[in-house]
Write a protein that holds these residues in place. Sequence first.
Motif, PDB file in Angstrom:
ATOM      1  N   LEU A 328       2.309  46.225  -2.282  1.00  0.00           N
ATOM      2  CA  LEU A 328       2.616  46.126  -0.848  1.00  0.00           C
ATOM      3  C   LEU A 328       1.781  45.075  -0.134  1.00  0.00           C
ATOM      4  N   GLU A 329       0.868  44.429  -0.877  1.00  0.00           N
ATOM      5  CA  GLU A 329      -0.119  43.520  -0.284  1.00  0.00           C
ATOM      6  C   GLU A 329      -0.857  44.216   0.864  1.00  0.00           C
ATOM      7  N   ALA A 330      -1.141  45.519   0.641  1.00  0.00           N
ATOM      8  CA  ALA A 330      -1.745  46.348   1.696  1.00  0.00           C
ATOM      9  C   ALA A 330      -3.262  46.371   1.538  1.00  0.00           C
ATOM     10  N   LEU A 331      -3.917  45.327   2.036  1.00  0.00           N
ATOM     11  CA  LEU A 331      -5.362  45.191   1.876  1.00  0.00           C
ATOM     12  C   LEU A 331      -6.117  46.303   2.611  1.00  0.00           C
ATOM     13  N   ASP A 332      -5.685  46.643   3.818  1.00  0.00           N
ATOM     14  CA  ASP A 332      -6.386  47.677   4.593  1.00  0.00           C
ATOM     15  C   ASP A 332      -6.331  49.026   3.885  1.00  0.00           C
ATOM     16  N   LYS A 333      -5.160  49.369   3.335  1.00  0.00           N
ATOM     17  CA  LYS A 333      -5.033  50.623   2.595  1.00  0.00           C
ATOM     18  C   LYS A 333      -5.901  50.591   1.337  1.00  0.00           C
ATOM     19  N   GLY A 334      -5.930  49.435   0.701  1.00  0.00           N
ATOM     20  CA  GLY A 334      -6.770  49.279  -0.485  1.00  0.00           C
ATOM     21  C   GLY A 334      -8.234  49.499  -0.171  1.00  0.00           C
TER      22      GLY A 334
END
Length: 687
Positions: A328-334
């Motif tokens: 998801l290219e979800a850096l914040d979630k990562g």
Amino acid sequence: MKSSPSLRRGLCSIRKSSKSITDIFPGKSISSHLLQNKDIEEARSIFSKIPSPDVRLCTTMINCYSQANRIDDALQLFNSMPIRDVASWNSIIKCCIQCGNLSLAQKLFEEMPDRNVISWTTIVDGMAKFGRIDVAEKLFYATPLRDTAAWNSMITGYCKNGRVRDAQSLFDKMPCRNVISWTAMISGSKQNGDSNKALCLFKQMWAEGIKPTSSTFACAFSVCADTQDFDLGTQIHATVIKTGYATETFTSTSMITFYANCKRIESFNKIFNDIEHRNVFLWTALLTGCASNGRYQQALDEFCKMLLSGVMPNESTFSTALNSCCGLEALDKGRRIHASVIMQGFDSHIFVGNSLVVMYSKCGDIEDSLRMFKNLGERNLVSWNSIIVGCSQNGYASWALELFDEMVGCQVKPDEITFLGLLTACNRSRMIDKGRQLFQLMKENPSFDIKAEHYACMVDILGRSGNLEEALEFVRSMPIKPNVVVWLSLLSSCRVHCNVEIAAKAAKELFDLDQYNSAAYVLLSNIYASAGRWSDVAHTRLMMKCHGIVKTPGCSWITVRETRYEFVCGDRSNPLSSEIYRKLNWIDEKLKLHGYVYDKAFALHDVDDEQKEYSLKYHSEKLAVAFGLLITPEGSTIRVIKNLRVCGDCHTAVKLISKIVAREIVLRDSSLFHHFRDGFCSCEDYW
């Protein structure tokens, strides 16, 4: 951990009674209580109150020590025993094996005055489990009397050490096989990469009327998952329901994996939802199934539900969740999952650490990826490959090559993935000679399996540096047949250097392999457009229309506070579109003050200059950047993703924008990450 309630009641009785402890816990009773007890110190306290424990009680206490991995206490008790029987010898040998002291186990085995079949089986099993397969083999053939358990131990040992043929030979010679024998062979064949053989064995076992256990069913589902034998898998599922194994953890976990591999999303979701008591293995199987089917958001949603239900993740769960963040290219979630990793104490686990390295690099935060890599207490080949490939994908080629030198210095042997990352790095940094050197190194080493991807990288290295004739000759001299990826690499290089002649040759070869490849038509059309050959552009577009091929529209998106905002060229659907366009006009004025001029070569339509300039001004990536400037905090990094390659005009513009607004802009296109800072890009204008 607390002791069992029954044992606590017994202890209370002892304290109040004048009777001896052996009167209260005679014979087998005390053995049972000691084994059930979860607190070794309390068990030891009970044992110490027995005046003259017999050999059976001493053996039970040795087993307790063994379960707690307290080999010194077990040995002290064993050496103090006045009388030892075969069972006590077997227990101390098993304790040594369980604690990893194989040399002492073998020494004690050799000192045994009498041995039974359990003694031989225990030592054979222990040696095989710890990789001492040659010693296990000698002991097995020296065994005077072998039961089925001894044969099974040797077969399992062979399989665990990659000697499947030897395992099969022994299996064929077995005088009597049981379900454990069959399960060992099925599991061993699968684990050593021969799922078809494992499938045949399971069918043979079924035909011979051997009743499978839950472990056998779990292996069978795993094999069906690998071979994607959906019909057999559903038959096994029906049998599992009839036999009552459907709710057992290993079986249901394997069923979820089977249906996930067969892309039956509703089926594996239903299996999971029908299970009342769910543990970490079931949750992890569900998350992995979602992620493997591209349902990254569902995987992360289920991860949150798992935490709320009170089930703690393990290494595999965290790794799957982090991989979903990559999708998801979800850096914040990562980053939030990284915080959970630290809170749960998994930050020192190499499996999770490697996943964090990959997550940060694939989300465009190469600095944190490097920081994670440097902080790894232990590094394996996956760690090195992850950071080398990550640096290459983020445009930091020199870092990738420096890390490779460090890797070699640490005596870590590279593999094909390492070289793929290195060749990509050479391609990104114009290191033609270094690329040739690395590729030659692969050719000279027979242990490396050079795949089409490596050849495609080499074609890219030669082609993008302008050596298109050499690149074409390289393709024609390949020992394997060039595939679509190889010819696309050459065609893409022709686009960089506007070489129409070689592009036409590459396109012909490519269309012979795949006449419906949309990327090839688009590249060829763009090459003709850049050369001003509009009739050829029209002909190429007509061919696309005849084959029913539709060009993938350019699209860029930006994620802010977990909401994704998408843009296409000239898009006005965003509620803030009027503000976005005002921002773009402001940017346009600033760009012109810095000497920026629209590069009309990237306006790939036969229209006048004004129309070309208009279309370039409102490309999707520029709209996304403008939106990012409006909605994100001052000074923060703007992260934009584009589904196609960024055009040269937008690349030049975003470089200058990063300088004008004094902010880092990370733009990931279909090729790599571009990190724009202060008017410069990490790719050094070579992509």
